[in-house]
Write a protein that holds these residues in place. Structure first.
Motif, PDB file in Angstrom:
ATOM      1  N   ILE A 164       0.884  -1.155   0.000  1.00  0.00           N
ATOM      2  CA  ILE A 164       0.000   0.000   0.000  1.00  0.00           C
ATOM      3  C   ILE A 164       0.923   1.206   0.000  1.00  0.00           C
ATOM      4  CG2 ILE A 164      -1.640   1.356   1.358  1.00  0.00           C
ATOM      5  CD1 ILE A 164      -2.611  -1.245   2.592  1.00  0.00           C
ATOM      6  N   GLU A 165       0.706   2.118  -0.910  1.00  0.00           N
ATOM      7  CA  GLU A 165       1.624   3.235  -0.956  1.00  0.00           C
ATOM      8  C   GLU A 165       0.948   4.485  -1.483  1.00  0.00           C
ATOM      9  OE1 GLU A 165       4.129   4.733   0.587  1.00  0.00           O
ATOM     10  OE2 GLU A 165       4.742   2.619   0.580  1.00  0.00           O
ATOM     11  N   HIS A 166       1.306   5.623  -0.906  1.00  0.00           N
ATOM     12  CA  HIS A 166       0.812   6.892  -1.441  1.00  0.00           C
ATOM     13  C   HIS A 166       1.857   7.561  -2.322  1.00  0.00           C
ATOM     14  CE1 HIS A 166      -3.101   7.169   0.220  1.00  0.00           C
ATOM     15  NE2 HIS A 166      -2.696   7.047   1.465  1.00  0.00           N
ATOM     16  N   LEU A 167       3.082   7.103  -2.192  1.00  0.00           N
ATOM     17  CA  LEU A 167       4.171   7.708  -2.942  1.00  0.00           C
ATOM     18  C   LEU A 167       4.118   7.194  -4.378  1.00  0.00           C
ATOM     19  CD1 LEU A 167       6.010   9.618  -1.434  1.00  0.00           C
ATOM     20  CD2 LEU A 167       7.710   7.787  -1.310  1.00  0.00           C
ATOM     21  N   MET A 168       3.426   7.956  -5.221  1.00  0.00           N
ATOM     22  CA  MET A 168       3.048   7.422  -6.522  1.00  0.00           C
ATOM     23  C   MET A 168       4.232   7.024  -7.394  1.00  0.00           C
ATOM     24  SD  MET A 168       0.116   6.749  -6.789  1.00  0.00           S
ATOM     25  CE  MET A 168      -0.980   6.870  -5.423  1.00  0.00           C
ATOM     26  N   HIS A 169       5.240   7.877  -7.437  1.00  0.00           N
ATOM     27  CA  HIS A 169       6.322   7.529  -8.349  1.00  0.00           C
ATOM     28  C   HIS A 169       6.964   6.220  -7.924  1.00  0.00           C
ATOM     29  CE1 HIS A 169       8.812   9.501  -5.262  1.00  0.00           C
ATOM     30  NE2 HIS A 169       9.754   8.685  -5.695  1.00  0.00           N
ATOM     31  N   ALA A 170       7.003   6.002  -6.624  1.00  0.00           N
ATOM     32  CA  ALA A 170       7.597   4.766  -6.124  1.00  0.00           C
ATOM     33  C   ALA A 170       6.765   3.559  -6.525  1.00  0.00           C
ATOM     34  CB  ALA A 170       7.729   4.834  -4.608  1.00  0.00           C
ATOM     35  N   VAL A 171       5.450   3.669  -6.306  1.00  0.00           N
ATOM     36  CA  VAL A 171       4.568   2.534  -6.646  1.00  0.00           C
ATOM     37  C   VAL A 171       4.689   2.214  -8.139  1.00  0.00           C
ATOM     38  CG1 VAL A 171       2.231   1.641  -6.515  1.00  0.00           C
ATOM     39  CG2 VAL A 171       2.940   3.482  -4.995  1.00  0.00           C
ATOM     40  N   MET A 172       4.577   3.267  -8.906  1.00  0.00           N
ATOM     41  CA  MET A 172       4.546   3.061 -10.347  1.00  0.00           C
ATOM     42  C   MET A 172       5.879   2.521 -10.845  1.00  0.00           C
ATOM     43  SD  MET A 172       1.571   3.658 -10.879  1.00  0.00           S
ATOM     44  CE  MET A 172       0.190   4.401 -10.055  1.00  0.00           C
ATOM     45  N   ASN A 173       6.909   2.910 -10.141  1.00  0.00           N
ATOM     46  CA  ASN A 173       8.252   2.528 -10.494  1.00  0.00           C
ATOM     47  C   ASN A 173       8.507   1.039 -10.259  1.00  0.00           C
ATOM     48  OD1 ASN A 173      11.005   2.245 -10.620  1.00  0.00           O
ATOM     49  ND2 ASN A 173      11.427   4.263  -9.748  1.00  0.00           N
ATOM     50  N   VAL A 174       7.992   0.539  -9.154  1.00  0.00           N
ATOM     51  CA  VAL A 174       8.399  -0.799  -8.732  1.00  0.00           C
ATOM     52  C   VAL A 174       7.337  -1.874  -8.977  1.00  0.00           C
ATOM     53  CG1 VAL A 174       7.628  -0.773  -6.332  1.00  0.00           C
ATOM     54  CG2 VAL A 174       9.800  -1.863  -6.917  1.00  0.00           C
ATOM     55  N   SER A 175       6.056  -1.457  -9.085  1.00  0.00           N
ATOM     56  CA  SER A 175       4.983  -2.448  -9.166  1.00  0.00           C
ATOM     57  C   SER A 175       4.899  -3.103 -10.531  1.00  0.00           C
ATOM     58  CB  SER A 175       3.630  -1.794  -8.869  1.00  0.00           C
ATOM     59  OG  SER A 175       3.637  -1.248  -7.592  1.00  0.00           O
ATOM     60  N   ASP A 176       4.529  -4.388 -10.502  1.00  0.00           N
ATOM     61  CA  ASP A 176       4.223  -5.071 -11.746  1.00  0.00           C
ATOM     62  C   ASP A 176       2.793  -4.789 -12.156  1.00  0.00           C
ATOM     63  OD1 ASP A 176       6.765  -6.538 -12.013  1.00  0.00           O
ATOM     64  OD2 ASP A 176       6.096  -7.434 -10.125  1.00  0.00           O
ATOM     65  N   ARG A 177       1.921  -4.814 -11.150  1.00  0.00           N
ATOM     66  CA  ARG A 177       0.530  -4.486 -11.393  1.00  0.00           C
ATOM     67  C   ARG A 177       0.042  -3.549 -10.291  1.00  0.00           C
ATOM     68  NH1 ARG A 177      -2.062  -7.182 -15.114  1.00  0.00           N
ATOM     69  NH2 ARG A 177      -4.182  -7.069 -14.295  1.00  0.00           N
ATOM     70  N   VAL A 178      -1.029  -2.854 -10.562  1.00  0.00           N
ATOM     71  CA  VAL A 178      -1.582  -1.937  -9.571  1.00  0.00           C
ATOM     72  C   VAL A 178      -3.083  -2.162  -9.460  1.00  0.00           C
ATOM     73  CG1 VAL A 178      -1.976   0.498  -8.980  1.00  0.00           C
ATOM     74  CG2 VAL A 178       0.194  -0.192 -10.002  1.00  0.00           C
ATOM     75  N   VAL A 179      -3.587  -2.182  -8.224  1.00  0.00           N
ATOM     76  CA  VAL A 179      -5.030  -2.257  -7.987  1.00  0.00           C
ATOM     77  C   VAL A 179      -5.442  -0.964  -7.297  1.00  0.00           C
ATOM     78  CG1 VAL A 179      -6.816  -3.384  -6.597  1.00  0.00           C
ATOM     79  CG2 VAL A 179      -5.180  -4.770  -7.878  1.00  0.00           C
ATOM     80  N   VAL A 180      -6.543  -0.362  -7.759  1.00  0.00           N
ATOM     81  CA  VAL A 180      -6.997   0.891  -7.172  1.00  0.00           C
ATOM     82  C   VAL A 180      -8.318   0.673  -6.445  1.00  0.00           C
ATOM     83  CG1 VAL A 180      -7.475   3.321  -7.607  1.00  0.00           C
ATOM     84  CG2 VAL A 180      -5.967   2.048  -9.149  1.00  0.00           C
ATOM     85  N   LEU A 181      -8.336   1.066  -5.171  1.00  0.00           N
ATOM     86  CA  LEU A 181      -9.566   0.965  -4.388  1.00  0.00           C
ATOM     87  C   LEU A 181     -10.130   2.365  -4.172  1.00  0.00           C
ATOM     88  CD1 LEU A 181      -8.915  -1.499  -1.416  1.00  0.00           C
ATOM     89  CD2 LEU A 181     -10.080  -1.971  -3.564  1.00  0.00           C
ATOM     90  N   ASP A 182     -11.452   2.448  -4.160  1.00  0.00           N
ATOM     91  CA  ASP A 182     -12.100   3.706  -3.788  1.00  0.00           C
ATOM     92  C   ASP A 182     -13.395   3.373  -3.069  1.00  0.00           C
ATOM     93  OD1 ASP A 182     -12.472   6.417  -3.571  1.00  0.00           O
ATOM     94  OD2 ASP A 182     -13.609   6.514  -5.457  1.00  0.00           O
ATOM     95  N   TYR A 183     -13.598   3.941  -1.894  1.00  0.00           N
ATOM     96  CA  TYR A 183     -14.763   3.609  -1.078  1.00  0.00           C
ATOM     97  C   TYR A 183     -14.958   2.101  -0.977  1.00  0.00           C
ATOM     98  CZ  TYR A 183     -15.888   8.506  -0.986  1.00  0.00           C
ATOM     99  OH  TYR A 183     -15.828   9.850  -0.776  1.00  0.00           O
ATOM    100  N   GLY A 184     -13.875   1.376  -0.788  1.00  0.00           N
ATOM    101  CA  GLY A 184     -13.971  -0.061  -0.567  1.00  0.00           C
ATOM    102  C   GLY A 184     -14.124  -0.872  -1.826  1.00  0.00           C
ATOM    103  N   LYS A 185     -14.339  -0.194  -2.957  1.00  0.00           N
ATOM    104  CA  LYS A 185     -14.552  -0.925  -4.206  1.00  0.00           C
ATOM    105  C   LYS A 185     -13.303  -0.854  -5.060  1.00  0.00           C
ATOM    106  CE  LYS A 185     -19.465  -0.838  -5.334  1.00  0.00           C
ATOM    107  NZ  LYS A 185     -20.220  -0.018  -4.370  1.00  0.00           N
TER     108      LYS A 185
END
Lengths: 431, 250, 288, 322
Positions: free
Chosen positions: B195-216
């Motif tokens: 779980i990360e708020h540091l976007m450049h870091a997440v985008m930099n290292v992740s293979d895939r990304v899942v986005v949650l909003d209001y639990g969905k």
């Protein structure tokens, strides 16, 4: 300075004070050089005991200690205890605070015997402390005269060195039942409400079958936890069962509370006898509720055992009279003696007599003398059981019963109502 | 590559509030999955559901072929899932080495104390805490505590690491070091969900990304796909700074 | 067993329950506001008794019911002082620390009180007559005790829920950090809450002195009873404590008709433990 | 840097053994009595430390196990006529079982709730024994003095009690040390620091907690059996005395909570201090007050206790004094 540093210094200071201060025991009555012109050898008689300067037994224990101190003072003034071989024993007592705790008692009695090298022991106050002390004095073969350990069980443990000055607990309420039936033979129903502790239960265990053997019917039989002050549940049951008499109680605060509650709820029983609390002077704090309450006591000021009484039983009388005990006590402590004070003094007297009789502090000789003791003092008659099972148990001393009565001046006073020879007033039924 | 963690329709409710609403996604073994979303989106709650802190949830969670829904946290840990907390939770009155030894001794491998201590020493060295080993955990600074949190989680030699904002509050240098650790883990075949708020870091290292909003779950895909997803941008509109950052940095 | 005694016993128990409840309110208020189990509670109750006794038997012969007012004031002051001496420094420490801090105060009070007053039983001889209906006798002293307990409890309620100070205390109880952000001096509120709790204990002691004889050790029994009541009503819930007191009083009154009195405490403790296990928030509280 | 390993356990055991032999060799019974109490307090304090210091559960009514052990052993000796040693060992079993049964539900409670529950249990036990005729009810049980003849007389019996208490104390310290150094101990300390984190790293807390509680119950039970054997009487009020329970907590805190050495130092210091206060005529009247004051000062300013404070002050000690 940082707080931790202050504390560290404080602790170091405390430690230093502790190490520096010697733990001298409280001693009194050390032999004095003055007036010892006698050619006899003067020897110190080391007597040890513990008392409860703190904790639950503080009040009675302090009184008992005062009785012992008075005895020491009188013996010392009289020039000591003179033995047949000319030796003079000067009593020197050593005592420590046991904090009303049995573990402390055992530790301190061992210390008294081994470090302070006492010759004989007196007892702490209260049954369980006496039992704990008895085990140690028995282990070490030291004679111990007990006052304030009335529990029967103490003296049924097969001890050989322990001698009980007090009437045992089983007699506390049986005499009250005799008194009650003499006063009003029509009494039939009795309620027993007692504290659930070692002493009170053993008293009641003896009193209940005794009451039944006298044809009485026990209509309420309840115990209460130590420390109880709310007696409403019992009172309501008592009211419902409508007994003619109520016996029981336990110790000081609860007994006082019980008497207060009986009055407040207008309980109509004709006779009320409670343990321990009534002989205490502060029992009158509860005012009218104290009136007519009967209490067993080992001794009271007006009780006058004397030469004549001893002669009637064909036994010797020993020591001072009640009056001179009371006035000497008042002079020394500026207060009236209680039966605990008298018990402490009497324990000293019995010891003194045994020493004179045995002519030695040797435990075996002392035991032999105590075993055949049958004597009267201001405290009453003293004779010990020599039966192996109950050795040392008091068999001859009689309980005294007091009753609070309101005099014509409207003031409450504790009157001796039993035994008849010593009474200061006639017993009365409750109104 | 095989799916190691499968989250199917997971729903967590607190009274009337639905914190996680039918979240569904899979994580493949040896990959790094970034879990992003605005504050309160239910990311941490989802972690709590996965590792059994909230074990009363709807749906199912399957780890390495076995259903782990309803298991208690210690059972989940034994299966090889470790967790580093967003708010660090060191065992304060224990030394740093003891903290990490706890992780090694009771996790997946259930090591003896001696063996666990050896593992702990390795992990501390890896995370640059070796010289602080005998210090009480409470005495570390924030960055050190973050590393300790991670060291403890990694001491159990997990197969799946749930890393909850371990980068927050670190300086760029430290962030770089941490990302290095994640990459190293991936190369060792360890799966990471972060779980990360540091976007450049997440985008930099992740293979895939899942986005949650209001639990969905509102989006899933490669960092590229997610950044370009209009739904994601819209979700982040509530948080303009993040929205700006996500578009800039992506 | 005699059912005849049921009604009077229930009424006696109920009335005493109010006084128990008052003592327990002090304990629970302190716990609710600062998470401290106050082990000096018992000796403070005993001090309340001796405040009345000393004034009553002293040269002025102060009426025991005026003595209660004195106990209220002295209790407040004593509590505030106790807070700053024994608790302020360790208020955020784990509960063992505050437990032992208050226990040390307990030792000090008992130590001083026994050396000053000895353990001789004392009583305040006050009688307000009694009213009898059938086999129910209601004593004046008990009735007044109930009244005072209700007045004091209502006063506490008013203070907590109708005044600014009360609001501040509740805010501190809820969330100390947030309260401080709102500009509340939380230390002062904690000290005040401790003072009020101590004052309640002293007042209940003062009331008990008009009912039963006592000595410096008498508080202990009421302290243990307060624990039971507080758990029954929910730790930290003053209203619950008052109700808990009434429940325990009633229970003591009623059960004694059916089981030997000496077994009643067993029943009390079993209920106490069961409530802790099953409903730690108390009978009134929300399920934990 | 490698920590230096110092054989703390052999050192402390040897020290205690030498200390224990001293009064026997010098034939000093009053020192023996004093040490008997010290060893008993060391046992109580060290046991409580296992559940309180290591595991983080403040067991306020821990003396309940002292009382239970005392009662069970006394029953076996008095009613069944058993020898002291088997009675002591057998009495520990029901005490342990009761600890497990009690521990199972109450160890789920946290903080103050647990502390209060243990008080309730101790008080309930006291009242139950006060009413239970099998164990003598309120009168309690007492030996006929002749029972001591089978041990070679009362003196020999009290020496036997002394040796036993020494062994029990050494056993307690040994177990306390081994726990502290073991994986089990690490689990307990993790639970103490943060039970939720402990669960997340893979510790199932209920089992180690109950195990710790049972272990911490067994030694007081044995101490109780020994104490009351020597005492010759047992009564509910003395067996389940809440004050003694609190005193044991005080010793742990004085010495240093959570350390192996702390409870030993604390018990010895407390006993020495009490003995000093109680036999010092000038202080006897104020002993409770002074004890309270000293405790308060310790709690407020030296909260890690004597051993803890020394360890903080001189970190080098940490390797030597666990």
């Amino acid at each position: 300075m940082r707080p931790t540093r202050i504390v560290a210094i404080a602790i170091v200071g405390l430690v230093a004070a502790a190490c520096g201060g010697t733990t001298t025991p409280q001693a009194s009555g050390a032999p004095t050089a003055g007036g010892s012109a006698a050619p006899a050898v003067s020897k110190a008689l080391n007597i040890g005991f513990t008392n409860s300067q703190t904790g639950a037994q503080q009040v009675a224990s302090t009184k008992q200690t005062e009785g012992i101190k008075l005895w020491v003072d009188q013996v010392t003034k009289a020039g000591g205890i003179k033995l047949k071989d000319g030796t003079v024993l000067m009593p020197k007592v050593t005592f420590y605070d046991d904090g009303s705790a049995t573990d402390r008692v055992q530790q301190l009695y061992t210390k008294l015997i081994n470090d302070d090298k006492v010759d004989v022991l007196l007892s702490p106050y209260s049954s369980s402390l006496v039992k704990a002390a008895a085990v140690v004095s028995e282990q070490n073969g030291k004679v111990m005269i007990t006052a304030g350990g009335a529990d029967d069980a103490t003296m049924e443990q097969g001890f050989t060195n322990i001698y009980q000055v007090y009437s045992p607990g089983s007699k506390y309420l049986t005499g009250a039942i005799d008194l009650m039936l003499k006063l009003d033979p029509s009494i039939k129903k009795v309620a027993i409400v007692n504290e659930k502790d070692s002493f009170s239960v053993s008293v009641v265990t003896a009193a209940k079958p005794y009451a039944e053997s006298k044809g009485l019917q026990v209509v309420v039989n309840q115990g209460y936890d130590t420390g109880t002050t709310d007696f409403a549940p019992f009172i309501n049951q008592i009211v419902a069962a409508a007994p003619d008499a109520i016996i029981g109680g336990g110790h000081l605060v609860d007994g006082t509370a019980f008497a207060k509650a009986l009055k407040e709820k207008n309980v109509s029983a004709r006779f009320v006898a409670l343990l321990v609390a009534p002989p205490e002077p502060t029992f009158a704090d509860i005012g009218d509720a104290a009136n007519f309450t009967v209490g067993p006591s080992q001794w009271e000021i007006p009780v006058k055992y004397n030469e004549a009484a001893a002669k009637a039983l064909n036994i010797p009388f020993y020591g001072i009279t009640s009056d001179s005990f009371t006035s000497a006590y008042r002079a020394m402590f500026n207060s009236a003696p209680s039966y605990h004070s008298a018990g402490g003094f009497a324990a000293g007297l019995i010891l003194q007599r045994a020493l004179e009789d045995a002519g030695s502090t040797d435990p075996a000789k002392l035991r032999a003398s105590l075993d055949k003791t049958d004597v009267m003092t201001f405290f009453g008659r003293t004779k010990f059981s020599t039966d192996a099972k109950t050795h040392g148990k008091q068999v001859a001393h009689d309980m005294v019963y007091i009753q609070w009565q309101k005099g014509s001046d409207g003031k409450l006073a504790a009157q001796v109502v039993w035994p008849t020879e010593a009474k200061t007033a006639e017993a009365q039924l409750r109104k | 590559m095989s799916v190691i963690l499968s989250v199917q329709n997971v729903t967590v409710r607190f009274g009337g509030l639905v914190a996680v609403d039918a979240a569904t996604f899979d994580v493949e073994q040896g990959t790094i999955l970034g879990l992003i979303g605005p504050n309160g989106a239910g990311k941490t709650t989802l972690f709590n559901a996965i590792n059994g802190v909230y074990n009363r949830h709807g749906g199912s969670i399957v780890f390495d072929g076995a259903r782990i829904s309803g298991l208690r946290p210690y059972d989940v840990a034994k299966r090889g899932i470790a967790r580093a907390h967003q708010i660090v939770r060191p065992l304060n009155d224990l030394s740093v080495i003891a903290n990490v030894t706890v992780g090694a001794a009771f996790g997946r491998e259930d090591l003896s104390l001696g063996a666990a201590r050896k593992v702990a020493e390795e992990r501390l060295a890896w995370l640059g805490l070796a010289d602080r080993a005998e210090v009480l955990a409470a005495k570390l600074n924030v960055a050190q505590k973050k590393r300790l949190e991670l060291a403890r989680a990694l001491a159990s030699k997990p197969r799946l690491l749930l890393a909850d904002e371990v980068l927050a509050g670190l300086n760029p240098q430290e962030v770089g070091d941490m990302l290095g650790v994640f990459r190293q883990l991936r190369s060792q075949g360890v799966t990471v969900v972060m779980i990360e708020h540091l976007m450049h870091a997440v985008m930099n290292v992740s293979d895939r990304v899942v986005v949650l909003d209001y639990g969905k779950k509102i989006a899933e895909g490669s960092p590229q796909e997610v950044t370009n997803d209009p739904k994601v941008i819209e979700a982040y509109l509530g948080d303009p700074k993040l929205a700006a950052r996500i578009t800039e940095e992506g | 067993m005699s059912l005849e005694a049921l009604i009077p016993s229930a009424i006696d128990g109920l009335m005493l329950g109010f006084v128990y409840g008052l003592a327990a309110m002090g304990l629970t208020l302190i716990f609710g506001v600062m998470r401290v189990i106050n082990l000096s509670h018992g000796p403070v109750i005993a001090l309340g008794m001796f405040v009345v006794y000393t004034l009553f038997t002293g040269p002025l012969g102060v009426n025991p019911y005026l003595g209660i007012v004195a106990a209220l004031v002295i209790g407040l002051a004593f509590g505030v002082v106790e807070y700053f001496v024994a608790l302020d420094r360790v208020i955020n420490a784990p509960e063992l620390t505050t437990l032992l801090a208050t226990f040390s105060v307990n030792l000090m009070i008992i130590g001083i009180a026994t050396s000053v007053f000895t353990t001789t039983p004392r009583a305040v001889d006050v009688s307000l007559g009694s009213v009898g209906i059938g086999n129910v006798t209601v004593l004046g002293t008990h009735a007044v005790a109930v009244l005072v307990a209700i007045v004091v409890a209502a006063g506490l309620y008013g203070l907590l829920f109708r005044t600014r100070v009360g609001k501040s205390i509740r805010a501190v109880a809820n969330n100390r950090a947030a309260a401080e952000l709102m500009g509340i001096d939380s230390r002062r509120m904690l000290a005040l809450a401790f003072g009020i709790g101590t004052s309640l204990a002293m007042v209940s002691g003062a009331l008990l002195s008009t009912l039963f004889p006592f000595n410096p050790l008498s508080g202990t029994g009421y302290e243990v009873k307060s624990f039971v009541i507080v758990v029954l009503g929910g730790l930290g819930n003053p209203t619950g404590a008052l109700l808990g007191g009434i429940v325990i009083g009633l229970l003591e009154g009623v059960t004694t008709v059916f089981i030997p009195v000496s077994w009643v405490p067993v029943l009390e403790y079993v209920i106490f433990i069961l409530i802790l296990l099953v409903r730690p928030a108390g009978l009134l509280g929300a399920r934990a | 840097m490698k920590r230096m390993r110092v054989p703390f356990l052999p050192a402390i055991v040897a020290l205690l053994a030498v200390l224990a032999a001293f009064p026997i060799l010098t034939n000093n019974p009053s020192m023996r009595e004093e040490l008997f109490l010290v060893f008993m307090l060391v046992t109580l304090a060290s046991s409580i430390n296992i559940i309180m210091g290591y595991t983080g559960y403040v067991s306020f009514g821990h003396i309940v196990f002292f009382g239970l052990g005392g009662y069970f052993a006394f029953y076996l000796m008095q009613i069944q006529g058993w020898h002291f040693i088997p009675s002591l060992i057998v009495a520990a079993i029901p005490s342990a079982v009761i600890a497990a049964l009690i521990g199972f539900p109450i160890l789920r409670l946290r903080g103050a709730y647990f502390a209060l529950a243990t008080v309730g249990i101790n008080e309930a036990m006291r009242v139950v024994f006060n009413n239970w005729d099998l164990f003598g009810g309120a009168v309690g049980m007492f030996f006929n003095f002749s029972v001591y003849t089978q041990y070679g007389g009362a003196k020999a019996a009290s020496e036997l009690a002394y040796y036993t208490m020494t062994v029990v104390a050494i056993a307690t310290i040994t177990v306390s040390y081994l726990i502290k150094r073991s994986k089990f101990g690490l689990a307990l300390m993790a639970i103490r620091e943060d039970q939720d984190v402990a669960m997340i790293v893979g510790i199932r807390p209920s089992r180690p907690k109950i195990a710790a509680y049972v272990i911490s119950a067994v030694f007081p039970a044995m101490a109780g059996a020994t104490f009351f054997f020597k005492n010759g009487i047992i009564e509910p009020g003395h067996a389940f005395e809440l004050l003694r329970s609190i005193e044991s907590l005080v010793m742990v805190v004085l010495g240093g909570i959570g350390t192996v050495a702390g409870p030993i130092v604390g018990a010895a210091a407390y006993e020495w201090l009490r003995g000093f206060l109680i036999t010092n005529p000038a202080l006897a009247n104020f002993q409770l007050f002074l004890a309270g004051l000293l405790l308060l000062v310790t709690v407020l300013f030296v909260s890690s206790g004597l051993v803890g404070w020394l360890r903080e002050r001189f970190p080098v000690l940490r390797g030597y004094v666990p």
